[in-house]
Design a protein around this motif. Structure first.
Motif, PDB file in Angstrom:
ATOM      1  N   PHE A   1       0.801  -1.220   0.000  1.00  0.00           N
ATOM      2  CA  PHE A   1       0.000   0.000   0.000  1.00  0.00           C
ATOM      3  C   PHE A   1       0.841   1.280   0.000  1.00  0.00           C
ATOM      4  CE2 PHE A   1      -3.196  -3.023   1.597  1.00  0.00           C
ATOM      5  CZ  PHE A   1      -4.245  -2.711   0.744  1.00  0.00           C
TER       6      PHE A   1
ATOM      7  N   GLN B   1      -9.575  -0.468   0.029  1.00  0.00           N
ATOM      8  CA  GLN B   1      -9.090  -1.732   0.584  1.00  0.00           C
ATOM      9  C   GLN B   1      -8.367  -1.517   1.909  1.00  0.00           C
ATOM     10  OE1 GLN B   1      -7.113  -4.367  -2.361  1.00  0.00           O
ATOM     11  NE2 GLN B   1      -8.024  -3.056  -3.916  1.00  0.00           N
ATOM     12  N   LEU B   2      -7.640  -0.408   2.019  1.00  0.00           N
ATOM     13  CA  LEU B   2      -6.960  -0.098   3.277  1.00  0.00           C
ATOM     14  C   LEU B   2      -7.984   0.133   4.386  1.00  0.00           C
ATOM     15  CD1 LEU B   2      -4.022   0.405   4.353  1.00  0.00           C
ATOM     16  CD2 LEU B   2      -4.467   2.839   4.018  1.00  0.00           C
TER      17      LEU B   2
ATOM     18  N   THR C   1      -4.637  -6.483   3.965  1.00  0.00           N
ATOM     19  CA  THR C   1      -3.189  -6.324   4.145  1.00  0.00           C
ATOM     20  C   THR C   1      -2.443  -6.455   2.824  1.00  0.00           C
ATOM     21  OG1 THR C   1      -2.978  -8.690   4.658  1.00  0.00           O
ATOM     22  CG2 THR C   1      -3.243  -7.160   6.516  1.00  0.00           C
TER      23      THR C   1
ATOM     24  N   PRO D   1      -3.005  -5.665  -1.451  1.00  0.00           N
ATOM     25  CA  PRO D   1      -3.918  -5.047  -2.414  1.00  0.00           C
ATOM     26  C   PRO D   1      -4.407  -6.042  -3.467  1.00  0.00           C
ATOM     27  CG  PRO D   1      -1.661  -4.437  -2.919  1.00  0.00           C
ATOM     28  CD  PRO D   1      -1.613  -5.208  -1.632  1.00  0.00           C
TER      29      PRO D   1
ATOM     30  N   ARG E   1      -5.096   3.390  10.011  1.00  0.00           N
ATOM     31  CA  ARG E   1      -5.158   3.031   8.605  1.00  0.00           C
ATOM     32  C   ARG E   1      -6.508   3.403   7.991  1.00  0.00           C
ATOM     33  NH1 ARG E   1      -0.907  -0.547   7.236  1.00  0.00           N
ATOM     34  NH2 ARG E   1      -2.085  -1.740   5.694  1.00  0.00           N
TER      35      ARG E   1
ATOM     36  N   GLY F   1      -6.846   5.801   4.938  1.00  0.00           N
ATOM     37  CA  GLY F   1      -7.570   5.323   3.768  1.00  0.00           C
ATOM     38  C   GLY F   1      -8.683   6.253   3.335  1.00  0.00           C
TER      39      GLY F   1
END
Length: 204
Positions: A35, A69-70, A75, A77, A125, A129
């Motif tokens: 990420f 996704q974050l 964990t 992508p 996170r 994100g």
């Protein structure tokens, strides 16, 4: 592990021999860093004060997908298979890497693991994100002033995520807030009005 600036220069100037580089090759280069690495690399073209036509929209879409996704706690992508063959001219990528290397090296000089919960905890996170999601959307808006500052926010925030440097990520989040504010003003009042306001402030 080599510094990111050195690794990017080695890969794009010495390793790649084809006239184009694909998104799949970029993802392979990311390796285990995922990420943070991708946020830095994909935001770089739009974060630089140089013309980079054709990058903001496709990279903005990829950045948005990564940011979501974050937020959801992934964990690693995931990318649609059909995106892997998206190709970019190697010469243009090399110009971007050359222009971005001094900025990368400045961050590398001060970066170290600190305030790691900002980057490593799930709440941290999620915040990162969400901020990157909003900045990615701003990057895709075809209006002046809505691309560069949001991309800079993603670039700095992603670099902190890459090195587990919460202080740098917090600085990047401040840039994201500034970028979001600027984009909102442009959408509400128009580019010319905001530009005139910025010039007026500079005059004082």
């Amino acid at each position: 592990m080599a510094r990111l600036s050195a690794e990017l220069n080695h890969y794009f100037f010495e390793t790649v021999t084809t006239p184009q580089v694909t998104l799949k090759e970029i993802l392979t280069l990311a390796g285990e860093r995922t990420f943070g690495f991708l946020f830095v690399l994909l935001s770089l073209p739009s974060a630089l004060p140089i013309p980079a036509p054709g990058y903001s929209v496709p990279f903005g879409i990829v950045l948005l997908l990564l940011a979501v996704q974050l937020v959801t706690g992934r964990t690693r992508p995931w990318m649609p298979e059909s995106w892997n063959d998206k190709a970019f001219d190697l010469t243009s990528v090399q110009k971007i890497i050359t222009a971005g290397t001094p900025w990368l090296r400045r961050l590398e000089a001060i970066s170290r693991p600190r305030l790691t919960p900002v980057c490593a905890s799930q709440p941290g996170r999620i915040v990162i994100g969400v901020a990157i999601s909003l900045m990615s959307i701003s990057m895709m808006i075809p209006i002046p002033l809505t691309n560069t500052l949001p991309a800079m926010g993603i670039f700095v925030t992603g670099f902190g995520l890459l090195d587990d440097d919460g202080a740098i990520s917090l600085g990047g989040l401040v840039l994201c807030v500034m970028g979001g504010t600027l984009t909102t003003l442009v959408l509400l009042f128009g580019y010319e009005a905001v530009k005139a306001g910025i010039q007026l402030i500079r005059g004082f």
